[in-house]
Design an enzyme around this catalytic site. Structure first.
Site, short mmCIF file in Angstrom:
data_model
loop_
_atom_site.label_atom_id
_atom_site.label_comp_id
_atom_site.label_asym_id
_atom_site.label_seq_id
_atom_site.Cartn_x
_atom_site.Cartn_y
_atom_site.Cartn_z
CG ASP A 23 -20.57 24.71 -64.92
OD1 ASP A 23 -19.97 24.20 -63.71
OD2 ASP A 23 -20.18 25.45 -65.55
CG HIS A 40 -20.30 19.33 -55.45
ND1 HIS A 40 -20.43 19.84 -56.96
CD2 HIS A 40 -18.89 19.60 -55.22
CE1 HIS A 40 -19.26 20.36 -57.29
NE2 HIS A 40 -18.28 20.33 -56.12
CB SER A 68 -14.47 16.87 -66.47
OG SER A 68 -13.74 17.74 -66.10
CG ASN A 71 -14.47 18.23 -62.83
OD1 ASN A 71 -15.51 17.77 -63.44
ND2 ASN A 71 -14.18 19.45 -62.99
C1 IPE Z 1 -17.66 20.60 -66.64
O1 IPE Z 1 -17.93 21.61 -65.77
C2 IPE Z 1 -17.72 19.41 -65.96
C3 IPE Z 1 -18.99 19.04 -65.22
C4 IPE Z 1 -19.92 19.76 -65.34
C5 IPE Z 1 -18.81 17.76 -64.75
P1 IPE Z 1 -16.52 22.45 -65.17
O2 IPE Z 1 -17.04 23.49 -64.27
O3 IPE Z 1 -15.46 21.30 -64.60
O4 IPE Z 1 -15.92 23.17 -66.35
P2 IPE Z 1 -15.13 24.48 -66.58
O5 IPE Z 1 -14.16 24.35 -65.98
O6 IPE Z 1 -16.00 25.55 -66.41
O7 IPE Z 1 -14.89 24.48 -68.03
C1 IPE Z 2 -20.45 21.25 -61.62
O1 IPE Z 2 -20.48 22.45 -60.76
C2 IPE Z 2 -20.25 20.11 -60.98
C3 IPE Z 2 -18.81 19.57 -61.24
C4 IPE Z 2 -18.01 20.08 -62.08
C5 IPE Z 2 -18.35 18.35 -60.69
P1 IPE Z 2 -19.03 23.33 -60.33
O2 IPE Z 2 -18.51 22.57 -59.19
O3 IPE Z 2 -18.20 23.36 -61.68
O4 IPE Z 2 -19.55 24.54 -59.96
P2 IPE Z 2 -18.67 26.11 -60.22
O5 IPE Z 2 -18.81 26.22 -61.84
O6 IPE Z 2 -17.62 25.93 -59.65
O7 IPE Z 2 -19.98 27.03 -59.91
MG MG Z 3 -18.21 24.43 -63.03
#
Ligand code: IPE
Ligand code: IPE
Ligand code: MG
Length: 244
Positions: A23, A40, A68, A71
């Site tokens: 994350d 990413h 997820s 997502n």
């Molecule tokens: C969890 O991260 C999913 C992945 C790392 C793929 P998210 O950024 O989507 O989760 P929340 O929204 O903070 O719970």
């Molecule tokens: C995790 O990073 C990757 C995925 C969930 C695909 P995020 O995209 O959730 O990054 P933040 O949480 O917005 O910084």
């Molecule tokens: Mg995130």
């Protein structure tokens, strides 16, 4: 046996299975005035080094939460970029993963992916099959609740068709009906970016996992951070509800 036989051996307790909630890609990009997509991409590079660092430490299973089920609700351009990155990642990394003896397995509901993404996933699973050094498990369109729903439906179907009896359903049978059927439960779950939640990841499998939270944003995750997590895990006393 020579007295220094253990000299080069890692005396720490190395987890057999590490699972990571990768994350912080978006925040990493924002801090640098970049698009989320660049975060990413940098996250994929962090994954690449973590795979080889973990394999070098003797980890046998590395499961990473890459996308997820929730997502899909992100802006379409970001979702498209992530799907593109999956295809690009397969193209860029399959040969080296194969060379390094890392086999790749996907967990999650593949039915929602485009044909192009599914072909890429089949390619990476097929080409790396048989790699025995470590298994890299990519959780894609994964959600723990949907996984449990799918397992429940499958068991209900088997009861209906007379294959099994309802009263015979036990923990083992449920575990065997999940995407993770042939995998050990995670010993250590790491989440980066200073968030302290599971976000629908491996809820059944995490029953006795140890947790490690790092403030580092995923694209900055490196061997030093992995070592810190393992150091912390190594010092823990896993009691499984018993008295020692
Ligand atoms: C969890 O991260 C999913 C992945 C790392 C793929 P998210 O950024 O989507 O989760 P929340 O929204 O903070 O719970
Ligand atoms: C995790 O990073 C990757 C995925 C969930 C695909 P995020 O995209 O959730 O990054 P933040 O949480 O917005 O910084
Ligand atoms: Mg995130």
């Amino acid at each position: 046996m020579p007295i220094f036989a253990g000299y080069m051996t890692d005396m720490r307790n190395i987890p057999q299975h590490i699972a990571i909630i990768m994350d912080g890609n978006g925040r990493w990009a924002k801090l640098r005035g970049k698009e989320r997509g660049e975060g990413h991409f940098a996250g994929m590079e962090a994954l690449q080094r973590t795979v080889y660092n973990a394999a070098n430490l003797g980890v046998k299973w590395l499961t990473v939460y890459a996308f997820s089920t929730e997502n899909w609700g992100r802006p379409q351009a970001e979702v498209d970029g992530l799907m593109e990155l999956v295809c690009k990642g397969v193209e860029m990394h399959t040969p080296e993963l194969k060379k390094q003896g890392v086999s790749v397995k996907i967990i999650g509901d593949k039915s929602r992916f485009s044909q192009k993404v599914n072909e890429a996933l089949a390619r990476i699973e097929g080409h790396t099959a048989g790699g025995e050094r470590m298994t890299l498990v990519l959780a894609l369109n994964y959600s723990s609740r949907s996984e449990i729903v799918a397992a429940t439906k499958e068991l209900a179907r088997r009861v209906k068709e007379g294959e099994i009896k309802a009263e015979d359903i036990d923990e083992k049978m449920i575990s065997a009906s999940l995407y993770t059927a042939d995998m050990p439960d995670p010993d250590l779950i790491i989440r980066t970016s200073g968030e302290y939640r599971l976000s629908n990841f491996l809820m059944w499998q995490a029953s006795y996992a140890e947790f490690y939270f790092s403030d580092v944003l995923w694209p900055d995750f490196d061997n030093e951070e992995l070592e810190k997590a393992i150091e912390s895990f190594s010092a823990r006393d896993r009691r499984y509800g018993l008295v020692k």
